[in-house]
Write an enzyme that holds these catalytic residues in place. Sequence first.
Site, PDB file in Angstrom:
ATOM      1  N   HIS A 168      47.410 113.620 -65.445  1.00  0.00           N
ATOM      2  CA  HIS A 168      46.337 114.103 -66.305  1.00  0.00           C
ATOM      3  C   HIS A 168      46.728 114.397 -67.741  1.00  0.00           C
ATOM      4  CE1 HIS A 168      42.569 115.970 -67.271  1.00  0.00           C
ATOM      5  NE2 HIS A 168      43.098 117.155 -67.480  1.00  0.00           N
ATOM      6  N   ARG A 188      50.064 123.142 -68.844  1.00  0.00           N
ATOM      7  CA  ARG A 188      48.934 123.584 -69.662  1.00  0.00           C
ATOM      8  C   ARG A 188      47.838 124.206 -68.805  1.00  0.00           C
ATOM      9  NH1 ARG A 188      43.929 121.459 -70.795  1.00  0.00           N
ATOM     10  NH2 ARG A 188      44.332 119.363 -70.018  1.00  0.00           N
ATOM     11  N   ALA A 222      41.453 115.971 -82.166  1.00  0.00           N
ATOM     12  CA  ALA A 222      42.508 116.404 -83.093  1.00  0.00           C
ATOM     13  C   ALA A 222      42.423 115.642 -84.408  1.00  0.00           C
ATOM     14  CB  ALA A 222      43.884 116.212 -82.452  1.00  0.00           C
ATOM     15  N   GLU A 245      37.896 121.314 -63.315  1.00  0.00           N
ATOM     16  CA  GLU A 245      38.262 122.611 -62.770  1.00  0.00           C
ATOM     17  C   GLU A 245      37.061 123.555 -62.805  1.00  0.00           C
ATOM     18  OE1 GLU A 245      42.353 123.495 -63.782  1.00  0.00           O
ATOM     19  OE2 GLU A 245      41.613 125.377 -64.584  1.00  0.00           O
ATOM     20  N   GLN A 261      51.515 116.887 -66.489  1.00  0.00           N
ATOM     21  CA  GLN A 261      50.663 117.612 -65.551  1.00  0.00           C
ATOM     22  C   GLN A 261      49.846 116.695 -64.635  1.00  0.00           C
ATOM     23  OE1 GLN A 261      46.892 119.856 -66.874  1.00  0.00           O
ATOM     24  NE2 GLN A 261      48.338 121.471 -66.386  1.00  0.00           N
ATOM     25  N   PHE A 273      37.945 129.672 -65.264  1.00  0.00           N
ATOM     26  CA  PHE A 273      38.775 128.484 -65.210  1.00  0.00           C
ATOM     27  C   PHE A 273      40.142 128.877 -64.682  1.00  0.00           C
ATOM     28  CE2 PHE A 273      38.967 124.118 -66.873  1.00  0.00           C
ATOM     29  CZ  PHE A 273      37.623 123.819 -66.916  1.00  0.00           C
ATOM     30  N   LEU A 275      38.589 112.264 -62.836  1.00  0.00           N
ATOM     31  CA  LEU A 275      38.720 113.717 -62.803  1.00  0.00           C
ATOM     32  C   LEU A 275      37.471 114.438 -62.327  1.00  0.00           C
ATOM     33  CD1 LEU A 275      40.890 115.831 -63.746  1.00  0.00           C
ATOM     34  CD2 LEU A 275      39.289 116.310 -65.563  1.00  0.00           C
ATOM     35  N   ARG A 321      47.328 124.671 -62.544  1.00  0.00           N
ATOM     36  CA  ARG A 321      47.226 123.334 -61.962  1.00  0.00           C
ATOM     37  C   ARG A 321      48.477 122.885 -61.222  1.00  0.00           C
ATOM     38  NH1 ARG A 321      43.949 120.666 -67.043  1.00  0.00           N
ATOM     39  NH2 ARG A 321      42.037 121.764 -66.518  1.00  0.00           N
ATOM     40  N   LEU A 359      41.592 121.391 -75.492  1.00  0.00           N
ATOM     41  CA  LEU A 359      40.555 121.327 -76.526  1.00  0.00           C
ATOM     42  C   LEU A 359      40.817 122.389 -77.594  1.00  0.00           C
ATOM     43  CD1 LEU A 359      37.339 120.611 -74.391  1.00  0.00           C
ATOM     44  CD2 LEU A 359      38.683 118.992 -75.724  1.00  0.00           C
ATOM     45  N   HIS A 399      46.659 116.901 -62.378  1.00  0.00           N
ATOM     46  CA  HIS A 399      45.492 117.743 -62.131  1.00  0.00           C
ATOM     47  C   HIS A 399      45.191 117.690 -60.637  1.00  0.00           C
ATOM     48  CE1 HIS A 399      41.429 119.292 -62.230  1.00  0.00           C
ATOM     49  NE2 HIS A 399      41.516 119.527 -63.526  1.00  0.00           N
TER      50      HIS A 399
END
Length: 607
Positions: free
Chosen positions: A364, A406, A16, A252, A237, A117, A249, A283, A412, A239
């Site tokens: 996550h 999310r 970002a 996914e 969240q 996904f 992680l 998720r 991303l 995950h």
Amino acid sequence: MQTHQFDAIIVGAGGAGLMAALYASQGGANVAVVSKLYPTRSHTGAALGGIGAALGNLEEDKPLWHMYDTVKGGDYLADQDAVKVLAEEAVDSIIELEHMGLPFDRTPDGRISQRRFGGHTSNFGEKAVRRACHSADRTGHMILQTLYQQCIKNNVRFFDEYQVVDAIMNQGAMVGVVAIQLGTGEFHVFHSKATLFATGGWGRVWQVTSNAHSLTGDGTAILFRRGVPMEDMEFYQFHPTGLYGLGVLLTEGIRGEGGVLLNRHGERFMERYAPNIKDLASRDVVSRSIYLEVREGRGIGNKTYVHLDIRPETVNRYLAEAGETRRIDNAYIAKNLAETLEVCRTYLGVDPLTEPMPVAPTAHYAMGGIPTNVDAEVIMDAGGTIMPGLYAAGECACVSCHGANRLGTNSLVDLVVFGRRGGKKIAEFVKQANLIPLPNNPAEEVQAEFNRIRTSKGSSKPGALRKQMQDSMMDHIGVFREESSMIEGRDKVIELRNSYMNDLTIDDSGSIFNTDLMEAWELGCLLDIAQVTAESAVNRKESRGAHSREDFKNRDDENWLVHTLAFPDETDPYPKSDRKVRLDNTKSVNRSLEAEDKRFAPKERVY
Ligand SMILES: Cc1cc2nc3c(=O)[nH]c(=O)nc-3n(C[C@H](O)[C@H](O)[C@H](O)COP(=O)(O)OP(=O)(O)OC[C@H]3O[C@@H](n4cnc5c(N)ncnc54)[C@H](O)[C@@H]3O)c2cc1C
């Protein structure tokens, strides 16, 4: 103390921050990026699975379907104007990244390859669709490298290993930040017309997390202390597939490639919880399903984890059952999930090609954060009043395009879409804005706070306080929630914060690379964030997205289709006694898509 002056300061050098810096500089602004990490070490570099955009390279797809999935995945709390921007601008953002040189994986005919996904569907939930663009399972790494190179090319100034510790405001506007140069311990003031925060998430609030050590929510906490609200903090969240015991992680993308979750009986339990989309449900749904399996004694070996199986024989069996012609083999997995193989082999000695991987939910991603509008301008109240010169983008911000949960690959997208918008808006703003002077002694208060931390002679070590906070948040403000337990968790966090303010001690009082001091300061940020998260969670009396209450099991659109804003209820940024938080539930959800198309109206989520 040194003072630096720029048109725009970008705090944070993840996806970002770099995107904003690039666009602000391209728009003619003189830009500096201030980052506590060397830019390419930012957590964006750990993003594995992909970045979603309805390119439709492999099968038909449309931004409208991406919007639908995002709104539904977010359990209808997302602001639909922001979702529209996200899904529509994703497409040309990806193409732009490609043109900057990002090495996406390709289809045989040379287009950007896409994979499945969680929660990505075509035709309004009809069937899974390939929307995630990827560069093996190192997508974030490639984004970060590409953007960093572009920023260097565009003469963006980098202040690496400078940690921002306070925001400076004057005459109702944002005028700069105070930072510590980590290598020397010196304070610096950065004076600017515009400042954008892109400091990332705060997974370190919880004990088991996929997040890097540095993700301590600094920017969000700094602004909160200066009166900026935090939005929707109860939505954090988990995950579903963290490596058991470690939280590291597993993308996914593994399930996107056909991997399945199995309980101790070898049963593909997601068939029961999400009959249509199964292992690729969103998720929050998958994490809860794992918890329920474990709770009902179907964890592996009666422990608190399940198996994630990507072995070709397993995957091919399920693909055949589903009537699909695609098959995978070891070479395919080694190519497309290289990081996954390495992580499992290195950390657990488990080889995913021959045995299933032990997984459990891991903290996550923050859906909530610094409230902004679709141009990354920070808003100060439910009415949308902006503070001139102040911007935020990326995980630390809440646009809110993710609502209560999310979807995979949408972070991303959020970085590049809203980072870019923020950068462009800043370029416009600095052309017409005057540089507002700094107030007197802008670093005084935060220097006093650092002195306190450095010299306090109490008995509580930051490491011990941090561990208690993380355990308590894990136990009380985790995947499942209930009133009395959450209150216990909140009170514990307040008690820990009071020890932090009144009874702290640290070992290192030096100035050069004093990580002991900086980690102690970061703990203060984590504690503030933990408290706001707990207060916001207690306040919301319904279950929605990632916020799942045992005492209010249903979503309540009549009373709770609103955002939560949490304000500091005092002017002292570092209160010694209980920090006071004021909650406001009057910020309404933007429902513009629903106004055009009734399919976007809240309804039960069925997978
Ligand atoms: C393991 C993992 C895998 C993921 N995989 C995916 C995926 O496949 N797809 C997807 O969409 N999302 C994924 N995500 C989520 C996504 O990667 C993050 O949400 C996103 O990268 C955050 O980017 P950011 O730019 O907001 O912040 P970050 O990349 O976290 O960068 C934060 C920056 O802020 C700086 N900073 C922080 N505090 C300070 C301070 N006090 N002073 C100065 N600088 C500071 C840091 O130095 C850093 O440069 C994943 C996340 C994790 C943890």
